[in-house]
Design a protein around this motif. Sequence first.
Motif, PDB file in Angstrom:
ATOM      1  N   THR A  35       0.839  -1.197   0.000  1.00  0.00           N
ATOM      2  CA  THR A  35       0.000   0.000   0.000  1.00  0.00           C
ATOM      3  C   THR A  35       0.875   1.248   0.000  1.00  0.00           C
ATOM      4  O   THR A  35       2.030   1.220   0.441  1.00  0.00           O
ATOM      5  N   GLU A  37       0.452   3.793   1.849  1.00  0.00           N
ATOM      6  CA  GLU A  37       0.717   4.200   3.237  1.00  0.00           C
ATOM      7  C   GLU A  37       1.937   3.481   3.794  1.00  0.00           C
ATOM      8  O   GLU A  37       2.784   4.097   4.457  1.00  0.00           O
ATOM      9  N   THR A  73      -2.893   7.856  -3.448  1.00  0.00           N
ATOM     10  CA  THR A  73      -3.871   7.607  -2.387  1.00  0.00           C
ATOM     11  C   THR A  73      -3.327   6.571  -1.410  1.00  0.00           C
ATOM     12  O   THR A  73      -2.859   5.492  -1.835  1.00  0.00           O
ATOM     13  N   ASP A  74      -3.388   6.873  -0.096  1.00  0.00           N
ATOM     14  CA  ASP A  74      -2.791   6.000   0.924  1.00  0.00           C
ATOM     15  C   ASP A  74      -3.375   4.604   0.907  1.00  0.00           C
ATOM     16  O   ASP A  74      -2.663   3.612   1.135  1.00  0.00           O
ATOM     17  N   THR A  75      -4.660   4.449   0.648  1.00  0.00           N
ATOM     18  CA  THR A  75      -5.318   3.145   0.776  1.00  0.00           C
ATOM     19  C   THR A  75      -5.106   2.246  -0.441  1.00  0.00           C
ATOM     20  O   THR A  75      -5.396   1.051  -0.394  1.00  0.00           O
ATOM     21  N   LYS A  76      -4.603   2.781  -1.543  1.00  0.00           N
ATOM     22  CA  LYS A  76      -4.382   1.984  -2.744  1.00  0.00           C
ATOM     23  C   LYS A  76      -2.984   1.364  -2.727  1.00  0.00           C
ATOM     24  O   LYS A  76      -2.080   1.855  -2.065  1.00  0.00           O
TER      25      LYS A  76
END
Length: 408
Positions: A35, A37, A73-76
């Motif tokens: 991810t 993040e 995007t952090d969640t991808k």
Amino acid sequence: MFVQEEKIFAGKVLRLHVCTMEGAEWLEEVPEDTTVEKLKERCLKHCVPGSLEDPKTVTHHKLIHATSEKVLTDTKTVLEENIQDRDVLLLIKKRAPPPLPKMADVSAEEKRKQEQKAPDKDAILKATANLPSRNVDRTVAHHNMRDFQTELRKILVSLIEVAQKLLALNPDAVELFKKANAMLDEDEEDRVDEIALRQLTEMGFPESRAVKALRLNHMSVTQAMEWLIEHADDPTVDAPLPGQTPAEAVAEAGASSAEATAGPSSEAGGEEAKDELTEIFKKIRRKREFRPDPRAVIALMEMGFDEKEVVDALRVNNNQQNAACEWLLGDRKPSPEDLDKGIDTNSPLFQAILENPVVQLGLTNPKTLLAFEDMLENPLNSTQWMNDPETGPVMLQISRIFQTLNRT
């Protein structure tokens, strides 16, 4: 040899080039299912050791794909963000949100807005209560700021008289006005804007209906098209406009009468020529009689007004329906009789107009007289004459002289 299960099923490993705003650079190897993040945490450990103790550190930074300039995007995952091997990523700190204003700052801002606020009526009356009063004649003040359209009519009435006298002195006056009369007939036939007519006929509307629609809507293509669509099923859509046929009959009769008198006029004496010239003047004026807007006539008559009153109102107010309605409901001033009164011939304005060389030259041209007669009865045609190469310069000089003297 024993191999861990996650390594067997691990995704493709990407080598990413990471940079910071401070100039630090390094290679980061991560599986493509990592991810964003997690990748950001690894980057922060590399460039700012020990900074992850504060959980807000990760959320206060962002990774940007250098080629597409896209914020990741952090969640991808890296794969979902379409990051390829050897891509360059930029790690930067997010801009801190502006601090909330303190109560003291809020009060100061409100105070500043109140100081800049315009005073209301009560504040103005209070501030001016001790000032001496002055009696200003508002009627005179308003008269000084004269309306050009209102004064133009008076100017035209007086200029028509001057032009008729000047042209009558010309030995070829009768022939000139016969040509002017014929030119007027041609003008009557070609009044419709050809470009506007072509636009409507290309849309599929019949030419006769398009001509009628354009005349009803002052040559506006958009309004004419709306009228044609609105009256497509109207059984009277092809009926001639009010007064159109009689006007054309008068025009034809006037032209034939002028031709019939062409022979003896050259041999007649001065008095006969003068009488003939007067008759031609009358024919020209009949052709240029005021034409009320048919739609405005119908609308005002539906309100209960008499047809003659409606025509008078439209004539006084230059075919403007709303102004004509106010005139009918008000004191009905100026009256239709006032429209035939000219300007004071001894006034500085009229003297300045007559002294202008362009105006003097224009008054010897029969076409200028025709233009004055037309604008006198049909003000909506003023634009046509302002754009005419012969009459336009005369109208421009009259306007400039009026504006100059009106400011003094």
